[in-house]
Design a protein around this motif. Sequence first.
Motif, PDB file in Angstrom:
ATOM      1  N   SER A  95       1.752   4.381   7.239  1.00 11.96           N
ATOM      2  CA  SER A  95       2.925   3.972   6.466  1.00 11.96           C
ATOM      3  C   SER A  95       2.804   4.400   5.003  1.00 11.96           C
ATOM      4  CB  SER A  95       3.087   2.451   6.543  1.00 11.96           C
ATOM      5  OG  SER A  95       4.000   1.992   5.576  1.00 11.96           O
ATOM      6  N   PRO A  96       3.733   5.195   4.482  1.00 12.09           N
ATOM      7  CA  PRO A  96       3.671   5.579   3.061  1.00 12.09           C
ATOM      8  C   PRO A  96       3.728   4.382   2.122  1.00 12.09           C
ATOM      9  CG  PRO A  96       5.203   6.999   4.256  1.00 12.09           C
ATOM     10  CD  PRO A  96       4.838   5.871   5.183  1.00 12.09           C
ATOM     11  N   SER A  97       4.524   3.366   2.479  1.00 17.89           N
ATOM     12  CA  SER A  97       4.634   2.200   1.602  1.00 17.89           C
ATOM     13  C   SER A  97       3.335   1.394   1.596  1.00 17.89           C
ATOM     14  CB  SER A  97       5.806   1.311   2.031  1.00 17.89           C
ATOM     15  OG  SER A  97       5.632   0.835   3.361  1.00 17.89           O
ATOM     16  N   LEU A  98       2.651   1.327   2.753  1.00 22.67           N
ATOM     17  CA  LEU A  98       1.365   0.623   2.789  1.00 22.67           C
ATOM     18  C   LEU A  98       0.306   1.403   2.018  1.00 22.67           C
ATOM     19  CD1 LEU A  98      -0.454  -1.647   3.676  1.00 22.67           C
ATOM     20  CD2 LEU A  98      -0.729  -0.530   5.910  1.00 22.67           C
ATOM     21  N   ARG A  99       0.324   2.732   2.111  1.00 20.59           N
ATOM     22  CA  ARG A  99      -0.618   3.529   1.323  1.00 20.59           C
ATOM     23  C   ARG A  99      -0.432   3.258  -0.168  1.00 20.59           C
ATOM     24  NH1 ARG A  99       0.642   7.935   5.105  1.00 20.59           N
ATOM     25  NH2 ARG A  99       2.042   8.871   3.551  1.00 20.59           N
ATOM     26  N   ALA A 100       0.819   3.223  -0.590  1.00 19.51           N
ATOM     27  CA  ALA A 100       1.103   2.953  -2.008  1.00 19.51           C
ATOM     28  C   ALA A 100       0.652   1.556  -2.400  1.00 19.51           C
ATOM     29  CB  ALA A 100       2.592   3.137  -2.281  1.00 19.51           C
ATOM     30  N   ALA A 101       0.841   0.582  -1.496  1.00 16.76           N
ATOM     31  CA  ALA A 101       0.444  -0.792  -1.793  1.00 16.76           C
ATOM     32  C   ALA A 101      -1.068  -0.920  -1.893  1.00 16.76           C
ATOM     33  CB  ALA A 101       0.999  -1.736  -0.715  1.00 16.76           C
TER      34      ALA A 101
ATOM     35  N   ILE B 255      -2.558 -10.112  -1.446  1.00 15.57           N
ATOM     36  CA  ILE B 255      -1.781  -9.266  -2.347  1.00 15.57           C
ATOM     37  C   ILE B 255      -0.866  -8.340  -1.550  1.00 15.57           C
ATOM     38  CG2 ILE B 255      -1.922  -7.432  -4.076  1.00 15.57           C
ATOM     39  CD1 ILE B 255      -4.547  -8.686  -5.037  1.00 15.57           C
ATOM     40  N   LEU B 256      -1.405  -7.756  -0.479  1.00 16.03           N
ATOM     41  CA  LEU B 256      -0.603  -6.846   0.337  1.00 16.03           C
ATOM     42  C   LEU B 256       0.535  -7.595   1.028  1.00 16.03           C
ATOM     43  CD1 LEU B 256      -3.423  -4.617   1.868  1.00 16.03           C
ATOM     44  CD2 LEU B 256      -1.808  -3.992   0.070  1.00 16.03           C
ATOM     45  N   ALA B 257       0.275  -8.831   1.455  1.00 14.95           N
ATOM     46  CA  ALA B 257       1.343  -9.636   2.056  1.00 14.95           C
ATOM     47  C   ALA B 257       2.447  -9.897   1.042  1.00 14.95           C
ATOM     48  CB  ALA B 257       0.768 -10.947   2.592  1.00 14.95           C
ATOM     49  N   ASP B 258       2.060 -10.201  -0.197  1.00 10.79           N
ATOM     50  CA  ASP B 258       3.053 -10.432  -1.241  1.00 10.79           C
ATOM     51  C   ASP B 258       3.870  -9.178  -1.536  1.00 10.79           C
ATOM     52  OD1 ASP B 258       2.112 -13.005  -1.433  1.00 10.79           O
ATOM     53  OD2 ASP B 258       0.836 -12.616  -3.187  1.00 10.79           O
TER      54      ASP B 258
END
Length: 315
Positions: free
Chosen positions: A302-308, A283-286
């Motif tokens: 990473s803020p974007s990874l935290r959100a993901a 899911i995170l890769a997608d």
Amino acid sequence: MGTTFHGPSPWPHITRAIRTRGSRRAAIAHLGQDAPTLLPLRGGDVLVVNASRAAVRAHLTSPVALAYYRDAGVRVLSSPELHANVIATDRRAVIGSANASHSSTIAVEGVVITDDPDLVATVRRFIDGIEEVTEVDQVFLDNTVAQWQIGRAVPIPGVSGRGQADPGFLPAKIDRMFLRHIIEFEPGTTEQQAWAAESRHRRGPAGPASKYQLEWFHHDKTDSRLRRGDVLVFISADHAWLHPPAVVDSEAIAIPRSRGAIGHLLRSRTDLDPIPVPVAEQILADLGHPNPGLRADHRIASPSLRAAVLQLWNL
């Protein structure tokens, strides 16, 4: 030292003033769950608190704090009429308005700290002379657990809350998120009963009530970076499951008789389920994160990874 006044945020001064040798006596009306971080008492000290049925049902005095002090060897007594907040060491006295709770640290409080021998002796006599007290033993503690579960939080500034609605499960802004492997820990009987008391329903900003629970996260002093509001995501020791996020709900608390271990209270939702790690990775890769690093302890910068990661549970 003399006599000094401290306000509107006196707790750092109080905590520092009572870190002395010798026995301490404290009469503190209400204890929040994180009272030990503010009021560091030890074996041989005496604590009088209002742990009446009304105070516990209103979530003004926490069974978690009562259990912690008892386990640390503090003699804990309950006075249903107590409204004072005073402390006496061998050489100093604290007289003021501050309850031992996180809410008190964000309220407007005022205290006097003095080393005047006559005032110190007077405060000690006052505490020793409090009548109608009950020993907080295991039976008493079991009853407070039951009363806490029956009751509901009543927000009172300086005692139990900011006087506004529960802002929700996650902090409004998440700057710090950590991935951690699960550490197996088997709490004692008193801990199990006290921690279970903190599981309750709270009404969020909208919609039906969500079920939350508090639990211990024990770790070594060498890993002391955590602070209130941090978000933790746990992975099972076999890398099979990614568990839903938990929010650090207290400052570091020293664990009695644990050779230097510390702990934090974590707040989590019981309606969220673990996700298989391979599924989470896909899911995170997608979502644009092909290498999320779910198999090693680290801070997710990473803020974007935290959100993901939060999006895995639709948070």
